[in-house]
Design a protein around this motif. Sequence first.
Motif, PDB file in Angstrom:
ATOM      1  N   GLN A   1       8.232  26.222   6.004  1.00  0.00           N
ATOM      2  CA  GLN A   1       7.165  25.967   5.077  1.00  0.00           C
ATOM      3  C   GLN A   1       5.897  25.960   4.924  1.00  0.00           C
TER       4      GLN A   1
ATOM      5  N   PRO B   1       4.315  34.433   5.219  1.00  0.00           N
ATOM      6  CA  PRO B   1       5.831  33.712   4.196  1.00  0.00           C
ATOM      7  C   PRO B   1       7.100  34.470   4.648  1.00  0.00           C
TER       8      PRO B   1
ATOM      9  N   ILE C   1       9.604  31.849   6.707  1.00  0.00           N
ATOM     10  CA  ILE C   1      10.648  31.158   5.284  1.00  0.00           C
ATOM     11  C   ILE C   1      11.239  31.799   4.687  1.00  0.00           C
TER      12      ILE C   1
ATOM     13  N   LEU D   1       3.860  29.090   4.275  1.00  0.00           N
ATOM     14  CA  LEU D   1       4.152  29.817   2.741  1.00  0.00           C
ATOM     15  C   LEU D   1       3.283  30.631   2.222  1.00  0.00           C
ATOM     16  N   SER D   2       2.308  30.202   2.513  1.00  0.00           N
ATOM     17  CA  SER D   2       1.112  31.140   1.985  1.00  0.00           C
ATOM     18  C   SER D   2       0.601  32.739   2.624  1.00  0.00           C
TER      19      SER D   2
END
Lengths: 322, 510
Positions: B466, B473, B476, B469-470
């Motif tokens: 997490q 990605p 995840i 995530l940006s």
Amino acid sequence: MAKFIYILKRLGAMILTLIVIFVMSFVLIKLLPVEKSIGQGNAARIEEARREALGYNKPIMEQLWIYTKNILTKWDWGTSWKIDYMADVGDVITSRLPPTMLINVYSLLFSVPVGILLGIFAAIKKNKWQDQLISVMIMLFISVPSYVYAFLVQYILGFKAGWFPLVTSSLYDAGNSWFSWTMFHSMVLPVLSLSFGDIAGLARFTRAELTEQLSSDYMLLARTKGLTRSQATVRHALKNAMVPILPGIISMFVGVIGGSIIIEQIFGVPGIGALFLKSINLKDYDVFMASSMFYTVIGLAANILIDLSYGFLDPRIRMGER
Amino acid sequence: MDIRNISKEKLQFVEGELQLHDQKFETKPIGFLKDAWLRFKKNKGSIVAAIIILIIILFAVFGPVFSSYAVSDCDANYALCRPDLGLDLPFWNGDKEMRLNDNYLALLYGIGYGAEDPDGSGNVAWQQAVDSEYACIVNTKDSLMESGTHYTYCDVDTVMRVGFSYQTITMDEYNAIRDWENTSGIRVIYPMIDYDSEFCMDSDDANCWYKSMGKVPLTKDGNRATLEYLQANGYADNYKRDAEGNVVYYVNKDKTMISVRVLYYNYYRYLHEGSRPTHIFGTDGQGYDIFIRLASGARISLLLAFGVSIINLTIGAFYGAIEGYYGGVTDMIMERITDILADVPFIIVATLFQQHFVQTGKVSAFTGLLFAFVLTGWIGTAYRVRTQFYRFKNQEYVLAARTLGASDMRIMWKHIFPNSLGTIITSSVLVIPSVIFSESMLSFLGIVNFQSKDMTSIGTLLSNGQKYLSTDPHVIFFPAMVISLLMISFNLFGNGLRDAFNPSLRGTEE
């Protein structure tokens, strides 16, 4: 009268269960090692006095008695030692309620109409492509864990498109109001993530109930009496289909207070779920005990409410009678 | 022909003296399981789901066999590598799109440039550096100006991006590497940087081997060098040189250890007997291989789910059978017990178990979680078994068995239980996805801690991913993908089983 006795019985059973869980949790929590006082100087003396008053140095059963007495007489759920230093646990929990409730209320207001409408649409279009499409979507959204689509909306709508903030804004940033636009805007993503599952569940339930009602004999009668298809559907089938759906919705409203711990964690909502997690990680046992009881009561209340509302909504079910 | 005047001789029995008996069935009998299988086969969705489940189970069991990594393998240099299937596809090739300013671009180009020149001669053409086997910039795309800085979008190979690094080794190891270099023809050790000079940007960064000031590359004369200048004239190296002007390959650190500068990709090949880093699913933020971690996590989840399912089935079957068969006071007392247990919130039980038994080191996180699941999990099964026993215990065949003197135990297990098998199997299968979900949720929230070198779970992978995530990605994506597939397939499979074991649905589909 039978109804009344039945309700009393259920409430009695609920209180009994609650007491058992209460005692069990309390004893198990008290068996965990207690953290030493963290205050210094004067604060340490106040803390020591507070601990003494709560009976921290007495046997567990005596502590249980003090704890129960405090709750029943003063609504005193103990003291938070870590999260909000020396704050009253009752206040700590109440202060965390608004964000959790807001997000869940928004989510309900969104998902209940959408879910029911989708279900009705699918039932009317039964076995056509629209129905099949909706059914596949329902299957997907029920099976895929909620946190996975939380990540998806966070990545796609929050990061790639940049429409919404990635995490919920703090009360301070939102101008000290839970109802400001900033706050609402930052709550869109958690609300969406919460809603998908509810929408899918409701749509599936509505579709199943309504298709059953649509194929029953009274519908044929209604049509032969000259009602149009839509009239018969809305006035007869839908009404009957709602009977088993409403209890579910009512219990969802009770669940609003509890919220979803995992969604709160992902979007950084400063709510009751975050509090629960924090109390475990920081070993703030009074808060942990109180929030555990909070979740227990909600679960029990939702269960009872479902059962009772069936009886109230459906005249065919006679509560407490054999 | 006149029917009324048929002569008597013509009328005779077809069968004659033949005696008629019941004939044996010529078709094969369809048993309970066969019938279920026939109906299950028709459900295409369930078949697909079963195949996917099988693939994931195979992945969890045999993934470690096919991977060149172990679960505990962690290489911090190769943290956040992109997934690379190793097939030269235009996607899934280990590249990451990055937006680089000119200084950073020069740094990354410098890796390929430096790698082509292991002796510090400086005779490397720009194109040679760009085409180098070790170049990390795969291709460049658009460039733009933003607030006075020139940026370029590039596809960067995440494995090559690591470039050079310093290693502290013994002299023996140094000689071993030199021997390996001679036999394999692969260059591992590169000249040391003169990090005492004024042109050293960052003494920890082995990639900045050229003269630089701040982060700006410099020309030989110490002026600011643009990218165009570097392309025309090459980098001005900042290698440490001895009195004769030859580059130095190691620096003594203390009495036994020396410090060398290696091209990490080749050093990796030296350490792993020539094999290259292959991270099919990429690596996570700490440098663990996601493929193997995911296989291990899926194994934990599946083991837990199957374990819980089997234990629940056993306890629930016994409890429900006794409740349902004996009924009356026994039933009432046992029901009250389950009523109370059923209302204990699972998350609180799991938390308390973890706090009491796992964090005090009495049992492993896995066992603690298993107990927590079992404590309340069997109630659902018990409830279903009880209902089935109520349904069947007054049937005629049970009465017949009892009249013949069968014991209670025999009636329960030989006569009633097989009839309720379908329901029980279905409910145990549907328990599996819910266990997988709860487990991943608890480990995601950190209530259960599976985070260790040798063990992980899908939830832990998700919670680690997490953070990225940006930016990355993929960390995840793969765990989320696997758990979603598992949940969807187990639900489809369970629904298929439920329909298959429900004889009242026989023939409704045709």
